[in-house]
Design a protein around this motif. Structure first.
Motif, PDB file in Angstrom:
ATOM      1  N   SER A 170       1.778  -9.025   7.706  1.00 33.21           N
ATOM      2  CA  SER A 170       1.066  -7.780   7.975  1.00 33.21           C
ATOM      3  C   SER A 170       1.140  -6.845   6.767  1.00 33.21           C
ATOM      4  O   SER A 170       0.180  -6.148   6.472  1.00 33.21           O
ATOM      5  CB  SER A 170       1.560  -7.121   9.254  1.00 33.21           C
ATOM      6  OG  SER A 170       2.910  -6.793   9.131  1.00 33.21           O
ATOM      7  N   TYR A 171       2.271  -6.845   6.042  1.00 34.71           N
ATOM      8  CA  TYR A 171       2.361  -6.012   4.836  1.00 34.71           C
ATOM      9  C   TYR A 171       1.446  -6.544   3.749  1.00 34.71           C
ATOM     10  O   TYR A 171       0.776  -5.782   3.066  1.00 34.71           O
ATOM     11  CB  TYR A 171       3.801  -5.947   4.310  1.00 34.71           C
ATOM     12  CG  TYR A 171       4.674  -5.034   5.139  1.00 34.71           C
ATOM     13  CD1 TYR A 171       4.298  -3.715   5.366  1.00 34.71           C
ATOM     14  CD2 TYR A 171       5.851  -5.490   5.696  1.00 34.71           C
ATOM     15  CE1 TYR A 171       5.074  -2.884   6.156  1.00 34.71           C
ATOM     16  CE2 TYR A 171       6.636  -4.677   6.483  1.00 34.71           C
ATOM     17  CZ  TYR A 171       6.249  -3.372   6.709  1.00 34.71           C
ATOM     18  OH  TYR A 171       7.019  -2.567   7.481  1.00 34.71           O
ATOM     19  N   TYR A 227      -1.584  -4.554   1.898  1.00 31.05           N
ATOM     20  CA  TYR A 227      -1.665  -4.299   0.462  1.00 31.05           C
ATOM     21  C   TYR A 227      -2.874  -4.958  -0.193  1.00 31.05           C
ATOM     22  O   TYR A 227      -3.316  -4.516  -1.252  1.00 31.05           O
ATOM     23  CB  TYR A 227      -0.361  -4.704  -0.240  1.00 31.05           C
ATOM     24  CG  TYR A 227       0.666  -3.611  -0.089  1.00 31.05           C
ATOM     25  CD1 TYR A 227       0.570  -2.450  -0.846  1.00 31.05           C
ATOM     26  CD2 TYR A 227       1.677  -3.705   0.860  1.00 31.05           C
ATOM     27  CE1 TYR A 227       1.467  -1.420  -0.682  1.00 31.05           C
ATOM     28  CE2 TYR A 227       2.587  -2.689   1.038  1.00 31.05           C
ATOM     29  CZ  TYR A 227       2.475  -1.540   0.259  1.00 31.05           C
ATOM     30  OH  TYR A 227       3.355  -0.519   0.428  1.00 31.05           O
ATOM     31  N   ARG A 261      -1.832   3.940  -0.944  1.00 27.61           N
ATOM     32  CA  ARG A 261      -0.965   2.900  -0.414  1.00 27.61           C
ATOM     33  C   ARG A 261       0.464   3.326  -0.712  1.00 27.61           C
ATOM     34  O   ARG A 261       0.830   3.479  -1.869  1.00 27.61           O
ATOM     35  CB  ARG A 261      -1.223   1.564  -1.108  1.00 27.61           C
ATOM     36  CG  ARG A 261      -2.502   0.905  -0.701  1.00 27.61           C
ATOM     37  CD  ARG A 261      -2.548  -0.481  -1.309  1.00 27.61           C
ATOM     38  NE  ARG A 261      -3.751  -1.163  -0.915  1.00 27.61           N
ATOM     39  CZ  ARG A 261      -4.925  -1.032  -1.525  1.00 27.61           C
ATOM     40  NH1 ARG A 261      -5.038  -0.256  -2.566  1.00 27.61           N
ATOM     41  NH2 ARG A 261      -5.972  -1.692  -1.099  1.00 27.61           N
ATOM     42  N   VAL A 307       6.314  -0.078  -0.881  1.00 26.69           N
ATOM     43  CA  VAL A 307       6.762  -1.056   0.117  1.00 26.69           C
ATOM     44  C   VAL A 307       7.954  -0.521   0.910  1.00 26.69           C
ATOM     45  O   VAL A 307       7.986  -0.612   2.137  1.00 26.69           O
ATOM     46  CB  VAL A 307       7.133  -2.391  -0.562  1.00 26.69           C
ATOM     47  CG1 VAL A 307       7.641  -3.388   0.475  1.00 26.69           C
ATOM     48  CG2 VAL A 307       5.923  -2.976  -1.277  1.00 26.69           C
ATOM     49  N   MET A 315       6.894   1.963   3.418  1.00 28.23           N
ATOM     50  CA  MET A 315       6.230   1.294   4.535  1.00 28.23           C
ATOM     51  C   MET A 315       7.264   0.752   5.514  1.00 28.23           C
ATOM     52  O   MET A 315       7.149   0.895   6.725  1.00 28.23           O
ATOM     53  CB  MET A 315       5.391   0.112   4.016  1.00 28.23           C
ATOM     54  CG  MET A 315       4.111   0.519   3.371  1.00 28.23           C
ATOM     55  SD  MET A 315       2.923   1.134   4.561  1.00 28.23           S
ATOM     56  CE  MET A 315       2.368  -0.411   5.286  1.00 28.23           C
ATOM     57  N   ILE A 316       8.296   0.100   4.956  1.00 27.35           N
ATOM     58  CA  ILE A 316       9.291  -0.555   5.806  1.00 27.35           C
ATOM     59  C   ILE A 316      10.094   0.477   6.598  1.00 27.35           C
ATOM     60  O   ILE A 316      10.363   0.283   7.779  1.00 27.35           O
ATOM     61  CB  ILE A 316      10.208  -1.456   4.952  1.00 27.35           C
ATOM     62  CG1 ILE A 316       9.390  -2.642   4.413  1.00 27.35           C
ATOM     63  CG2 ILE A 316      11.405  -1.964   5.771  1.00 27.35           C
ATOM     64  CD1 ILE A 316      10.087  -3.455   3.349  1.00 27.35           C
TER      65      ILE A 316
END
Ligand SMILES: [Zn+2]
Length: 84
Positions: free
Chosen positions: A26-27, A31, A46, A49, A52-53
């Protein structure tokens, strides 16, 4: 270790691996094809990472901070362009 314990251990590992693969996929999809658009200033971005996590998941999107205006808002991922 008995066979049953080993089975439970293996199933547990498989579930964990599946969850990690699902998250990674999904990541990756995000991206490659998606971005967030800030509802306050309209900035498309964006996040990193790690952001996002560790950001809060909510329904379809995330509670995430806009790098442009600094507001923390609920945003849903948007497709970069329509696929037809
Ligand atoms: Zn913004």
């Amino acid at each position: 270790m008995t066979t049953v314990t080993l089975m439970i251990f293996i199933i547990g590992l498989a579930v964990l691996a599946a969850a990690m693969i699902y998250a990674a996929v999904s990541y990756l999809r995000f991206y490659r094809r998606e971005h967030f658009t800030c509802p306050k200033c309209g900035c498309s971005f964006r996040p990193k990472v790690l952001k996002m996590i560790f950001s809060v998941n909510a329904v379809e999107g995330k509670i995430i901070q806009c790098p442009n205006c600094g507001k923390r808002e609920y945003m849903e991922p948007k497709q970069d362009r329509q696929e037809e």
